[in-house]
Design a protein around this motif. Structure first.
Motif, PDB file in Angstrom:
ATOM      1  N   ALA A  61       0.842  -1.216   0.080  1.00  0.00           N
ATOM      2  CA  ALA A  61       0.055  -0.027  -0.080  1.00  0.00           C
ATOM      3  C   ALA A  61       0.778   1.260   0.036  1.00  0.00           C
ATOM      4  CB  ALA A  61      -0.817  -0.028   1.144  1.00  0.00           C
ATOM      5  N   ALA A  62       2.016   1.286   0.752  1.00  0.00           N
ATOM      6  CA  ALA A  62       2.876   2.509   0.783  1.00  0.00           C
ATOM      7  C   ALA A  62       3.458   2.629  -0.353  1.00  0.00           C
ATOM      8  CB  ALA A  62       3.910   2.077   1.803  1.00  0.00           C
ATOM      9  N   ILE A  63       3.880   1.624  -1.173  1.00  0.00           N
ATOM     10  CA  ILE A  63       4.484   1.800  -2.556  1.00  0.00           C
ATOM     11  C   ILE A  63       3.603   2.432  -3.641  1.00  0.00           C
ATOM     12  CG2 ILE A  63       5.435   0.510  -4.502  1.00  0.00           C
ATOM     13  CD1 ILE A  63       6.748  -1.429  -2.720  1.00  0.00           C
ATOM     14  N   SER A  64       2.181   2.070  -3.459  1.00  0.00           N
ATOM     15  CA  SER A  64       1.287   2.620  -4.358  1.00  0.00           C
ATOM     16  C   SER A  64       0.891   4.021  -4.099  1.00  0.00           C
ATOM     17  CB  SER A  64       0.011   1.786  -4.195  1.00  0.00           C
ATOM     18  OG  SER A  64      -0.990   2.536  -4.978  1.00  0.00           O
ATOM     19  N   GLU A  65       0.899   4.224  -2.834  1.00  0.00           N
ATOM     20  CA  GLU A  65       0.743   5.658  -2.368  1.00  0.00           C
ATOM     21  C   GLU A  65       1.844   6.653  -2.492  1.00  0.00           C
ATOM     22  OE1 GLU A  65      -1.425   8.878   0.043  1.00  0.00           O
ATOM     23  OE2 GLU A  65      -1.665   7.129  -1.280  1.00  0.00           O
ATOM     24  N   PHE A  66       3.156   6.231  -2.199  1.00  0.00           N
ATOM     25  CA  PHE A  66       4.188   6.998  -2.594  1.00  0.00           C
ATOM     26  C   PHE A  66       4.586   7.225  -4.008  1.00  0.00           C
ATOM     27  CE2 PHE A  66       6.100   5.689   1.973  1.00  0.00           C
ATOM     28  CZ  PHE A  66       5.576   6.618   2.625  1.00  0.00           C
ATOM     29  N   SER A  67       4.476   6.293  -4.837  1.00  0.00           N
ATOM     30  CA  SER A  67       4.597   6.476  -5.994  1.00  0.00           C
ATOM     31  C   SER A  67       3.561   7.539  -6.614  1.00  0.00           C
ATOM     32  CB  SER A  67       4.514   5.127  -7.039  1.00  0.00           C
ATOM     33  OG  SER A  67       3.198   4.545  -6.703  1.00  0.00           O
ATOM     34  N   GLY A  68       2.683   7.662  -6.352  1.00  0.00           N
ATOM     35  CA  GLY A  68       1.542   8.316  -6.688  1.00  0.00           C
ATOM     36  C   GLY A  68       1.536   9.880  -6.006  1.00  0.00           C
ATOM     37  N   LYS A  69       2.048   9.995  -5.081  1.00  0.00           N
ATOM     38  CA  LYS A  69       1.951  11.222  -4.422  1.00  0.00           C
ATOM     39  C   LYS A  69       3.461  11.639  -3.749  1.00  0.00           C
ATOM     40  CE  LYS A  69      -2.819  10.761  -2.852  1.00  0.00           C
ATOM     41  NZ  LYS A  69      -3.495  10.617  -1.733  1.00  0.00           N
ATOM     42  N   GLY A  70       4.245  11.042  -3.957  1.00  0.00           N
ATOM     43  CA  GLY A  70       5.663  11.269  -3.038  1.00  0.00           C
ATOM     44  C   GLY A  70       5.910  10.973  -1.526  1.00  0.00           C
ATOM     45  N   PRO A  71       6.849  11.217  -1.211  1.00  0.00           N
ATOM     46  CA  PRO A  71       6.842  11.333   0.458  1.00  0.00           C
ATOM     47  C   PRO A  71       6.068  12.337   1.151  1.00  0.00           C
ATOM     48  CG  PRO A  71       9.032  11.595  -0.460  1.00  0.00           C
ATOM     49  CD  PRO A  71       8.214  11.177  -1.740  1.00  0.00           C
ATOM     50  N   GLY A  72       6.097  13.742   0.434  1.00  0.00           N
ATOM     51  CA  GLY A  72       5.268  14.678   1.106  1.00  0.00           C
ATOM     52  C   GLY A  72       4.092  14.723   1.002  1.00  0.00           C
ATOM     53  N   GLY A  73       3.516  13.883  -0.189  1.00  0.00           N
ATOM     54  CA  GLY A  73       1.877  14.220  -0.432  1.00  0.00           C
ATOM     55  C   GLY A  73       1.219  12.937   0.102  1.00  0.00           C
ATOM     56  N   ALA A  74       2.042  11.920   0.498  1.00  0.00           N
ATOM     57  CA  ALA A  74       1.386  10.636   0.883  1.00  0.00           C
ATOM     58  C   ALA A  74       1.029  10.616   2.073  1.00  0.00           C
ATOM     59  CB  ALA A  74       2.635   9.458   0.668  1.00  0.00           C
ATOM     60  N   ARG A  75      -0.071   9.865   2.636  1.00  0.00           N
ATOM     61  CA  ARG A  75      -0.710  10.247   4.079  1.00  0.00           C
ATOM     62  C   ARG A  75      -0.733   8.456   4.655  1.00  0.00           C
ATOM     63  NH1 ARG A  75       0.416  14.502   3.330  1.00  0.00           N
ATOM     64  NH2 ARG A  75      -0.613  16.324   3.350  1.00  0.00           N
ATOM     65  N   VAL A  76      -0.367   8.713   5.787  1.00  0.00           N
ATOM     66  CA  VAL A  76      -0.055   7.384   6.521  1.00  0.00           C
ATOM     67  C   VAL A  76      -1.558   6.831   6.655  1.00  0.00           C
ATOM     68  CG1 VAL A  76       0.352   6.177   8.640  1.00  0.00           C
ATOM     69  CG2 VAL A  76       2.022   7.709   7.779  1.00  0.00           C
ATOM     70  N   ASP A  77      -2.578   7.675   6.888  1.00  0.00           N
ATOM     71  CA  ASP A  77      -4.049   7.212   6.964  1.00  0.00           C
ATOM     72  C   ASP A  77      -4.488   6.346   5.902  1.00  0.00           C
ATOM     73  OD1 ASP A  77      -4.427   8.629   9.681  1.00  0.00           O
ATOM     74  OD2 ASP A  77      -4.872  10.355   8.888  1.00  0.00           O
ATOM     75  N   THR A  78      -4.003   7.107   4.701  1.00  0.00           N
ATOM     76  CA  THR A  78      -4.383   6.383   3.364  1.00  0.00           C
ATOM     77  C   THR A  78      -3.914   5.003   3.445  1.00  0.00           C
ATOM     78  OG1 THR A  78      -4.591   8.469   2.375  1.00  0.00           O
ATOM     79  CG2 THR A  78      -4.511   6.639   0.870  1.00  0.00           C
ATOM     80  N   ILE A  79      -2.635   5.020   3.801  1.00  0.00           N
ATOM     81  CA  ILE A  79      -1.831   3.647   3.690  1.00  0.00           C
ATOM     82  C   ILE A  79      -2.379   2.627   4.578  1.00  0.00           C
ATOM     83  CG2 ILE A  79       0.478   2.660   4.151  1.00  0.00           C
ATOM     84  CD1 ILE A  79       1.775   5.187   3.300  1.00  0.00           C
ATOM     85  N   ALA A  80      -2.763   2.977   5.738  1.00  0.00           N
ATOM     86  CA  ALA A  80      -3.373   2.299   6.778  1.00  0.00           C
ATOM     87  C   ALA A  80      -4.758   1.677   6.077  1.00  0.00           C
ATOM     88  CB  ALA A  80      -3.693   3.077   8.041  1.00  0.00           C
ATOM     89  N   ARG A  81      -5.501   2.713   5.595  1.00  0.00           N
ATOM     90  CA  ARG A  81      -6.755   2.187   4.980  1.00  0.00           C
ATOM     91  C   ARG A  81      -6.730   1.272   3.776  1.00  0.00           C
ATOM     92  NH1 ARG A  81      -8.326   6.875   3.652  1.00  0.00           N
ATOM     93  NH2 ARG A  81      -8.215   6.711   1.428  1.00  0.00           N
ATOM     94  N   ARG A  82      -5.536   1.442   3.094  1.00  0.00           N
ATOM     95  CA  ARG A  82      -5.520   0.707   2.017  1.00  0.00           C
ATOM     96  C   ARG A  82      -5.064  -0.719   2.348  1.00  0.00           C
ATOM     97  NH1 ARG A  82      -2.462   3.844  -3.009  1.00  0.00           N
ATOM     98  NH2 ARG A  82      -4.256   5.246  -3.605  1.00  0.00           N
ATOM     99  N   SER A  83      -4.110  -0.810   3.198  1.00  0.00           N
ATOM    100  CA  SER A  83      -3.549  -1.960   3.715  1.00  0.00           C
ATOM    101  C   SER A  83      -4.310  -2.830   4.834  1.00  0.00           C
ATOM    102  CB  SER A  83      -2.351  -1.860   4.460  1.00  0.00           C
ATOM    103  OG  SER A  83      -2.428  -1.240   5.663  1.00  0.00           O
ATOM    104  N   GLY A  84      -5.547  -2.255   5.376  1.00  0.00           N
ATOM    105  CA  GLY A  84      -6.336  -2.824   6.459  1.00  0.00           C
ATOM    106  C   GLY A  84      -5.671  -3.032   7.424  1.00  0.00           C
ATOM    107  N   ALA A  85      -4.411  -1.987   7.881  1.00  0.00           N
ATOM    108  CA  ALA A  85      -3.729  -2.215   9.133  1.00  0.00           C
ATOM    109  C   ALA A  85      -4.010  -0.708  10.053  1.00  0.00           C
ATOM    110  CB  ALA A  85      -2.183  -2.182   8.906  1.00  0.00           C
ATOM    111  N   ASN A  86      -3.524  -0.991  11.165  1.00  0.00           N
ATOM    112  CA  ASN A  86      -3.788   0.008  11.986  1.00  0.00           C
ATOM    113  C   ASN A  86      -2.618   0.993  12.051  1.00  0.00           C
ATOM    114  OD1 ASN A  86      -3.374   1.207  15.026  1.00  0.00           O
ATOM    115  ND2 ASN A  86      -5.577   0.429  14.985  1.00  0.00           N
ATOM    116  N   LYS A  87      -2.956   2.281  12.175  1.00  0.00           N
ATOM    117  CA  LYS A  87      -1.610   3.102  12.128  1.00  0.00           C
ATOM    118  C   LYS A  87      -0.579   2.751  13.230  1.00  0.00           C
ATOM    119  CE  LYS A  87      -2.006   7.488  11.666  1.00  0.00           C
ATOM    120  NZ  LYS A  87      -2.549   9.114  11.957  1.00  0.00           N
ATOM    121  N   ARG A  88      -0.992   2.413  14.203  1.00  0.00           N
ATOM    122  CA  ARG A  88       0.084   1.916  15.240  1.00  0.00           C
ATOM    123  C   ARG A  88       1.064   0.780  14.655  1.00  0.00           C
ATOM    124  NH1 ARG A  88      -0.660   3.469  20.532  1.00  0.00           N
ATOM    125  NH2 ARG A  88      -2.475   4.955  20.999  1.00  0.00           N
TER     126      ARG A  88
END
Length: 238
Positions: free
Chosen positions: A46-73
């Motif tokens: 999920a992180a690779i998808s998010e970072f490749s689309g928005k870069g590290p500055g625009g990527a959001r951990v909340d989005t990565i958590a939602r896409r992966s089905g994992a808890n932010k913690r």
């Protein structure tokens, strides 16, 4: 008649309760304990998808958590921070292409055939892995700030240079390759022939009024890349 003491089905008493955050965290921790590798893998994809689309500055951990089905913690538990997660994404991206190169088993082929296969593979890799170029572009904006923290990146690069060095030696011994070829410079050239094309496809197509994303144009570019590399190697030179 409905009993006055029994609330109707659509009353506030029977509406869904707000999510129990404590319970969610408990479930996430339990799942992570059961399958830590699967959880980590989902997060990384999920992180690779998010970072490749928005870069590290625009990527959001909340989005990565939602896409992966994992808890932010869990994300922070495995990767420490968003920067740590981006570095892990880069390491995975580099690791995957190095593994794919090793699977070519180029040492089993005639030197000229091996070099052709390497050029064609490198070119095709950008097509099959569209996240590769955006991730590397993003890290170049940061002047490789994240990669400098990695102990694995340089180790991952060594095998491909050694592989090319071996192909060159065999080709020189067979009298089909020119001498004094720098394997690192050659690899950079091979990578650039495809990288520049795909990284700039839209602007090049617009500037020259030709749709370079069409399959016929991509095939033409691939053939050109092979001809450039093999033509250079076949030259008689000091």
């Amino acid at each position: 008649m409905t009993d006055a003491k029994t609330p109707p089905k659509d009353s506030k008493a029977t509406r869904s309760r707000p999510p129990n955050r404590k319970a969610e965290k408990t479930v996430a921790k339990r799942e992570a304990r059961r399958s830590p590798e699967r959880t980590r893998e989902r997060i990384l994809k999920a992180a690779i998808s998010e970072f490749s689309g928005k870069g590290p500055g625009g990527a959001r951990v909340d989005t990565i958590a939602r896409r992966s089905g994992a808890n932010k913690r869990m994300i922070y538990h495995y990767f420490g921070s968003k920067e740590g997660l981006f570095l892990a994404a880069l390491e995975r991206t580099y690791g995957e292409i190095r593994e794919a190169e090793a699977e070519l088993h180029l040492e089993e082929f005639d030197p000229m055939v091996a070099m052709r296969k390497l050029v064609e593979f490198n070119f095709a890799y950008y097509i099959d892995h569209p996240h590769f170029i955006p991730l590397l572009n993003a890290e170049n904006v940061y002047r490789a700030r994240h990669l400098r923290k990695s102990d694995r990146i340089q180790q991952a690069q060594s095998p491909i240079i050694s592989m090319i060095r071996g192909i060159l030696r065999r080709g020189q011994k067979a009298g089909v390759f020119r001498k004094r070829v720098d394997p690192l410079q050659l690899y950079i050239t091979i990578a650039a022939l495809g990288y520049f094309y795909f990284a700039n496809m839209h602007t090049l197509s617009t500037a020259f009024g030709q749709e370079l994303g069409e399959q016929a144009e991509i095939d033409k570019r691939r053939r050109h890349a092979v001809e450039v590399v093999l033509g250079y190697l076949s030259l008689e030179g000091d």
